[in-house]
Design a protein around this motif. Sequence first.
Motif, PDB file in Angstrom:
ATOM      1  N   ALA A   1      13.530 -13.994  -0.621  1.00 60.94           N
ATOM      2  CA  ALA A   1      13.685 -12.559  -0.383  1.00 60.94           C
ATOM      3  C   ALA A   1      13.408 -11.771  -1.660  1.00 60.94           C
ATOM      4  CB  ALA A   1      15.093 -12.256   0.134  1.00 60.94           C
ATOM      5  N   PHE A   2      13.954 -12.262  -2.791  1.00 59.33           N
ATOM      6  CA  PHE A   2      13.725 -11.568  -4.056  1.00 59.33           C
ATOM      7  C   PHE A   2      12.268 -11.665  -4.490  1.00 59.33           C
ATOM      8  CE2 PHE A   2      18.241 -11.154  -4.416  1.00 59.33           C
ATOM      9  CZ  PHE A   2      18.426 -10.069  -5.264  1.00 59.33           C
ATOM     10  N   ALA A   3      11.618 -12.772  -4.191  1.00 57.45           N
ATOM     11  CA  ALA A   3      10.193 -12.894  -4.520  1.00 57.45           C
ATOM     12  C   ALA A   3       9.384 -11.863  -3.743  1.00 57.45           C
ATOM     13  CB  ALA A   3       9.701 -14.304  -4.213  1.00 57.45           C
ATOM     14  N   GLU A   4       9.760 -11.667  -2.480  1.00 50.84           N
ATOM     15  CA  GLU A   4       9.078 -10.662  -1.670  1.00 50.84           C
ATOM     16  C   GLU A   4       9.347  -9.263  -2.213  1.00 50.84           C
ATOM     17  OE1 GLU A   4       6.985 -10.720   0.805  1.00 50.84           O
ATOM     18  OE2 GLU A   4       6.881 -12.884   1.028  1.00 50.84           O
ATOM     19  N   LEU A   5      10.597  -9.015  -2.615  1.00 53.58           N
ATOM     20  CA  LEU A   5      10.927  -7.717  -3.200  1.00 53.58           C
ATOM     21  C   LEU A   5      10.101  -7.459  -4.456  1.00 53.58           C
ATOM     22  CD1 LEU A   5      14.832  -7.702  -2.872  1.00 53.58           C
ATOM     23  CD2 LEU A   5      13.244  -6.153  -1.706  1.00 53.58           C
ATOM     24  N   ASN A   6      10.008  -8.468  -5.312  1.00 46.51           N
ATOM     25  CA  ASN A   6       9.236  -8.313  -6.545  1.00 46.51           C
ATOM     26  C   ASN A   6       7.762  -8.066  -6.245  1.00 46.51           C
ATOM     27  OD1 ASN A   6      11.475  -8.670  -8.166  1.00 46.51           O
ATOM     28  ND2 ASN A   6      11.193 -10.878  -8.360  1.00 46.51           N
ATOM     29  N   ALA A   7       7.224  -8.767  -5.233  1.00 44.38           N
ATOM     30  CA  ALA A   7       5.821  -8.588  -4.870  1.00 44.38           C
ATOM     31  C   ALA A   7       5.582  -7.165  -4.367  1.00 44.38           C
ATOM     32  CB  ALA A   7       5.426  -9.605  -3.798  1.00 44.38           C
TER      33      ALA A   7
ATOM     34  N   LEU B   1       9.911  -3.748   2.118  1.00 43.37           N
ATOM     35  CA  LEU B   1      11.077  -3.474   1.266  1.00 43.37           C
ATOM     36  C   LEU B   1      12.250  -2.974   2.096  1.00 43.37           C
ATOM     37  CD1 LEU B   1       9.586  -1.682  -1.889  1.00 43.37           C
ATOM     38  CD2 LEU B   1      10.912  -3.801  -1.865  1.00 43.37           C
ATOM     39  N   ARG B   2      11.968  -2.097   3.020  1.00 43.06           N
ATOM     40  CA  ARG B   2      13.031  -1.534   3.857  1.00 43.06           C
ATOM     41  C   ARG B   2      13.721  -2.633   4.663  1.00 43.06           C
ATOM     42  NH1 ARG B   2       9.989   1.885   6.422  1.00 43.06           N
ATOM     43  NH2 ARG B   2      10.087   3.415   4.731  1.00 43.06           N
ATOM     44  N   LEU B   3      12.910  -3.543   5.209  1.00 41.59           N
ATOM     45  CA  LEU B   3      13.472  -4.644   5.995  1.00 41.59           C
ATOM     46  C   LEU B   3      14.310  -5.563   5.109  1.00 41.59           C
ATOM     47  CD1 LEU B   3      13.676  -6.389   8.544  1.00 41.59           C
ATOM     48  CD2 LEU B   3      11.506  -7.449   7.886  1.00 41.59           C
ATOM     49  N   LEU B   4      13.776  -5.928   3.943  1.00 43.62           N
ATOM     50  CA  LEU B   4      14.500  -6.833   3.056  1.00 43.62           C
ATOM     51  C   LEU B   4      15.787  -6.200   2.553  1.00 43.62           C
ATOM     52  CD1 LEU B   4      11.510  -8.299   1.032  1.00 43.62           C
ATOM     53  CD2 LEU B   4      12.958  -9.528   2.655  1.00 43.62           C
ATOM     54  N   ASN B   5      15.757  -4.934   2.223  1.00 45.37           N
ATOM     55  CA  ASN B   5      16.973  -4.264   1.753  1.00 45.37           C
ATOM     56  C   ASN B   5      18.038  -4.231   2.851  1.00 45.37           C
ATOM     57  OD1 ASN B   5      16.460  -3.578  -0.971  1.00 45.37           O
ATOM     58  ND2 ASN B   5      15.085  -1.949  -0.324  1.00 45.37           N
ATOM     59  N   ARG B   6      17.586  -4.088   4.100  1.00 44.36           N
ATOM     60  CA  ARG B   6      18.547  -4.106   5.200  1.00 44.36           C
ATOM     61  C   ARG B   6      19.157  -5.497   5.340  1.00 44.36           C
ATOM     62  NH1 ARG B   6      15.551  -1.971   8.771  1.00 44.36           N
ATOM     63  NH2 ARG B   6      14.923  -3.758  10.037  1.00 44.36           N
ATOM     64  N   ILE B   7      18.322  -6.530   5.212  1.00 47.09           N
ATOM     65  CA  ILE B   7      18.822  -7.903   5.307  1.00 47.09           C
ATOM     66  C   ILE B   7      19.795  -8.209   4.172  1.00 47.09           C
ATOM     67  CG2 ILE B   7      18.138 -10.331   5.103  1.00 47.09           C
ATOM     68  CD1 ILE B   7      15.536  -9.566   6.538  1.00 47.09           C
ATOM     69  N   LEU B   8      19.481  -7.718   2.975  1.00 46.15           N
ATOM     70  CA  LEU B   8      20.313  -8.003   1.807  1.00 46.15           C
ATOM     71  C   LEU B   8      21.482  -7.038   1.654  1.00 46.15           C
ATOM     72  CD1 LEU B   8      17.478  -8.759  -0.778  1.00 46.15           C
ATOM     73  CD2 LEU B   8      18.937 -10.411   0.386  1.00 46.15           C
ATOM     74  N   GLY B   9      21.625  -6.118   2.604  1.00 41.84           N
ATOM     75  CA  GLY B   9      22.740  -5.178   2.533  1.00 41.84           C
ATOM     76  C   GLY B   9      22.595  -4.170   1.421  1.00 41.84           C
ATOM     77  N   ARG B  10      21.347  -3.809   1.068  1.00 43.34           N
ATOM     78  CA  ARG B  10      21.109  -2.874  -0.036  1.00 43.34           C
ATOM     79  C   ARG B  10      20.527  -1.559   0.462  1.00 43.34           C
ATOM     80  NH1 ARG B  10      18.400  -6.155  -4.834  1.00 43.34           N
ATOM     81  NH2 ARG B  10      16.914  -4.474  -4.530  1.00 43.34           N
ATOM     82  N   GLU B  11      20.744  -1.227   1.720  1.00 41.02           N
ATOM     83  CA  GLU B  11      20.170  -0.013   2.288  1.00 41.02           C
ATOM     84  C   GLU B  11      20.670   1.229   1.577  1.00 41.02           C
ATOM     85  OE1 GLU B  11      19.333  -0.194   6.857  1.00 41.02           O
ATOM     86  OE2 GLU B  11      21.212  -1.242   6.446  1.00 41.02           O
ATOM     87  N   ALA B  12      21.953   1.266   1.269  1.00 42.51           N
ATOM     88  CA  ALA B  12      22.530   2.455   0.640  1.00 42.51           C
ATOM     89  C   ALA B  12      21.871   2.720  -0.705  1.00 42.51           C
ATOM     90  CB  ALA B  12      24.034   2.291   0.469  1.00 42.51           C
TER      91      ALA B  12
END
Length: 229
Positions: A51-57, A109-120
Amino acid sequence: MDSRLPVGGPRIEDLLEAVPMTVAELRGAVGFFDEDTAGMLRASIATAERAFAELNACDRVIDEAGAHGEGAADRLRELLSREAREEVAAELTALDVIAGEVGQSVATLRLLNRILGREAAAEDDASPAEVSRLRETDLRGVPSTYGDDAEYDDLLAIADRGAELAPQLEEAHRERLSAVADHLVTVVQRAARTGFADEQFAQKSLREAWAAHALWVRCLEQRQHDLGR
């Protein structure tokens, strides 16, 4: 176990903190591991790493888009000064493509942040201001031989008036072209500074850039009509 990932990557502690799950939730996310807590933990960490690799990409796509946009603004300034119509249009077309690629990354990014609980945290970023618009009525007017209800006795008088107005015409056209070129470059620069990451702002900015391009072309044609060049 080493508490750090390869150089440049997030720490395992950061990964775990970013995924605030209970054991039951972890089992549901990475599969059921019968009495194999270590295996479950390794699988959860691997999932978080991906997930973090995708975020970084995605972040890299946005950063690279911003850098390209800044470079495009510099190129546009030079191309506009040379009145290179086709090349200006090509730069704007390339920016449309880049904005589309960023849009896909932002959705990820929006999807990953939702999965990781970082939407706020993701929603805390304020959107840029509205895109400023420039229309032909905002530009300096072009003096006309036939303005101000002028009356002429013959064609020679009209020609004399035209010669008298020539310096004003040239200055007016120069100011109009300069104002439109500056506006177009500014619009692109502002969008580039966001990395085109705000989809609505990017779309409005590029629409305005194309509108400014069309206005710039009209100004060139009007100058050609009035001054023959």
